[in-house]
Design a protein around this motif. Sequence first.
Motif, mmCIF file in Angstrom:
data_model
loop_
_atom_site.group_PDB
_atom_site.id
_atom_site.type_symbol
_atom_site.label_atom_id
_atom_site.label_comp_id
_atom_site.label_asym_id
_atom_site.label_seq_id
_atom_site.Cartn_x
_atom_site.Cartn_y
_atom_site.Cartn_z
ATOM 1 N N LYS A 70 0.826 -1.202 0.000
ATOM 2 C CA LYS A 70 0.000 0.000 0.000
ATOM 3 C C LYS A 70 0.859 1.251 0.000
ATOM 4 O O LYS A 70 0.617 2.179 -0.773
ATOM 5 N N ASN A 71 1.873 1.271 0.836
ATOM 6 C CA ASN A 71 2.736 2.444 0.921
ATOM 7 C C ASN A 71 3.537 2.628 -0.360
ATOM 8 O O ASN A 71 3.800 3.743 -0.778
ATOM 9 N N GLU A 72 3.921 1.527 -0.988
ATOM 10 C CA GLU A 72 4.683 1.607 -2.235
ATOM 11 C C GLU A 72 3.830 2.216 -3.347
ATOM 12 O O GLU A 72 4.338 3.001 -4.158
ATOM 13 N N ILE A 73 2.570 1.884 -3.388
ATOM 14 C CA ILE A 73 1.675 2.464 -4.393
ATOM 15 C C ILE A 73 1.621 3.979 -4.218
ATOM 16 O O ILE A 73 1.737 4.733 -5.191
ATOM 17 N N GLY A 74 1.458 4.419 -2.992
ATOM 18 C CA GLY A 74 1.418 5.856 -2.722
ATOM 19 C C GLY A 74 2.704 6.558 -3.114
ATOM 20 O O GLY A 74 2.680 7.646 -3.692
#
Length: 67
Positions: free
Chosen positions: A2-6
């Motif tokens: 999730k954080n990588e997508i952001g």
Amino acid sequence: MKNEIGKNIKALRILYGKTQSELAEMLGGKKSLVSNYENGYSTPDIFMLIKIADIFDVSLDELVGRK
């Protein structure tokens, strides 16, 4: 993931010279929509991921950080 997508959304947005507000408008939402994605508070659904990938002309794999 999730954080990588952001992080990827933010990097692409900056690379393309877009503000959060400009990208949000392109996606049909408010600035907080993009801010929440970039800060990991929410994750785009598959339909939104496709829109974002199309805007930045990247594959979904690239957008989500899949190698």
